[in-house]
Design a protein around this motif. Structure first.
Motif: not given
Length: 144
Positions: A116-144
């Motif tokens: 949720y982008d706090h600078e936008e309104v309505g559906e423009e503020a929302i961007t899908p990330i993934c289907e589950t919390f575990t999927e989000l955790l599994n996507r985490l990586y470092s750019i180092e």
């Protein structure tokens, strides 16, 4: 890829506290999230970079605390329900004031993970990330 550790974790959260928050928001949190928040309440994941389904990059700064008196999940939900929808429940933040949320609008049992982008309104503020919390955790990586 995937989560390695949590830092700056606050006091642990018990099942009774989680149930009270679920009742307040009129939702049932996914079990993977409940298991995580019990151990890592308010914590910062390392690594913390993730990619959206569309290939854009995001940052998962921290889990919103259940227990911090100044910055807690009830406060963020009150902000979100006024500007978004009461079926969108924030659980995390990025470093820029935006929220990572569960979206219960389409499923009461399996909420989608959205940004949720706090600078936008309505559906423009929302961007899908993934289907589950575990999927989000599994996507985490470092750019180092």
């Amino acid at each position: 890829m995937g989560l390695k550790k949590w830092i700056f974790v606050e006091e642990s959260v018990d099942d009774a506290t989680i149930v009270l928050v679920e009742q307040l928001f009129e939702v049932t949190f996914p079990q993977d999230y409940k298991d995580c928040i019990k151990k890592f309440n308010g914590g910062y994941p390392e690594p913390n970079i993730f990619d959206y389904n569309n290939g854009a990059q995001g940052v998962f700064n921290d889990l919103i605390s259940f227990t911090n008196s100044e910055l807690n999940i009830k406060m963020f939900h009150d902000i979100a329900k006024d500007s978004i929808n009461k079926e969108i429940i924030p659980f995390g933040r990025d470093p820029f004031g935006n929220l990572i949320c569960f979206d219960y609008r389409y499923s009461k049992k399996i909420p989608y993970v959205i940004f949720y982008d706090h600078e936008e309104v309505g559906e423009e503020a929302i961007t899908p990330i993934c289907e589950t919390f575990t999927e989000l955790l599994n996507r985490l990586y470092s750019i180092e």
